[in-house]
Design a protein around this motif. Sequence first.
Motif, mmCIF file in Angstrom:
data_model
loop_
_atom_site.group_PDB
_atom_site.id
_atom_site.type_symbol
_atom_site.label_atom_id
_atom_site.label_comp_id
_atom_site.label_asym_id
_atom_site.label_seq_id
_atom_site.Cartn_x
_atom_site.Cartn_y
_atom_site.Cartn_z
ATOM 1 N N PRO A 189 -10.361 8.743 17.349
ATOM 2 C CA PRO A 189 -10.803 8.616 18.745
ATOM 3 C C PRO A 189 -9.649 8.803 19.727
ATOM 4 O O PRO A 189 -9.837 9.388 20.788
ATOM 5 C CB PRO A 189 -11.353 7.192 18.821
ATOM 6 N N ALA A 190 -8.446 8.351 19.368
ATOM 7 C CA ALA A 190 -7.299 8.466 20.282
ATOM 8 C C ALA A 190 -7.060 9.918 20.679
ATOM 9 O O ALA A 190 -6.695 10.195 21.819
ATOM 10 C CB ALA A 190 -6.049 7.891 19.615
ATOM 11 N N VAL A 191 -7.289 10.833 19.743
ATOM 12 C CA VAL A 191 -7.102 12.249 20.042
ATOM 13 C C VAL A 191 -8.386 12.827 20.638
ATOM 14 O O VAL A 191 -8.365 13.523 21.649
ATOM 15 C CB VAL A 191 -6.700 13.031 18.767
ATOM 16 N N LEU A 251 -13.214 19.793 14.015
ATOM 17 C CA LEU A 251 -12.642 18.938 12.975
ATOM 18 C C LEU A 251 -13.067 17.492 13.195
ATOM 19 O O LEU A 251 -13.398 16.785 12.247
ATOM 20 C CB LEU A 251 -11.111 19.019 12.991
ATOM 21 N N GLY A 252 -13.050 17.068 14.461
ATOM 22 C CA GLY A 252 -13.404 15.690 14.793
ATOM 23 C C GLY A 252 -14.819 15.350 14.360
ATOM 24 O O GLY A 252 -15.101 14.226 13.955
ATOM 25 N N LYS A 253 -15.705 16.321 14.414
ATOM 26 C CA LYS A 253 -17.106 16.076 14.049
ATOM 27 C C LYS A 253 -17.318 16.089 12.551
ATOM 28 O O LYS A 253 -18.329 15.605 12.059
ATOM 29 C CB LYS A 253 -17.998 17.136 14.700
ATOM 30 N N LYS A 254 -16.342 16.661 11.816
ATOM 31 C CA LYS A 254 -16.512 16.789 10.366
ATOM 32 C C LYS A 254 -16.216 15.511 9.624
ATOM 33 O O LYS A 254 -16.528 15.374 8.461
ATOM 34 C CB LYS A 254 -15.606 17.910 9.838
ATOM 35 N N LYS A 255 -15.525 14.589 10.283
ATOM 36 C CA LYS A 255 -15.067 13.396 9.572
ATOM 37 C C LYS A 255 -16.228 12.548 9.081
ATOM 38 O O LYS A 255 -17.189 12.392 9.796
ATOM 39 C CB LYS A 255 -14.180 12.555 10.472
#
Length: 111
Positions: free
Chosen positions: A64-66, A107-111
């Motif tokens: 979330p920080a990024v 990438l953020g959504k893939k986690k």
Amino acid sequence: MKLHARRRLAPALWFAASVLLLAAPVRGDAAATYKSKCAVCHASNGSGDTAVGKSLKLGDLRSPAVQKQTDAQLIAMISDGKGGMPGYKDKLSADEIKQLAAYLRVLGKKK
Ligand code: HEC
């Protein structure tokens, strides 16, 4: 009347189709750029789980920080660098950097 409406719709559909066709390779390019320029430190999934990443104590790009940062902030960060991260404004075009910022969202959504 119906025919008329269809004639007006056709260019819109054509436009939508071209945008989709153009967008696909663009996304592929950002993924390739990320893999060749960023993954050595940040890992191909953004986790930072690489030998270099660990020695630099990298955070997770999917965190979330990024992810809470705005596109403009990410773009500035990639362009100018920060701490142990080199800036890319001399190596990549503004457009490539913009696409990389968008790829970080993927990438953020893939986690
Ligand atoms: C030499 C290793 C290295 C490479 C290559 C690298 N980075 Fe980084 N990156 C870092 C380090 C170190 C930080 C942490 C900087 C800090 O917070 O001091 C970082 C931080 C970041 C951050 C998070 C900034 C924040 O606010 O926490 C983003 C986004 C980022 N990098 C994107 C990229 C992208 C995109 C590329 C490829 C164009 C890339 N990095 C290439 C080392 C690297």
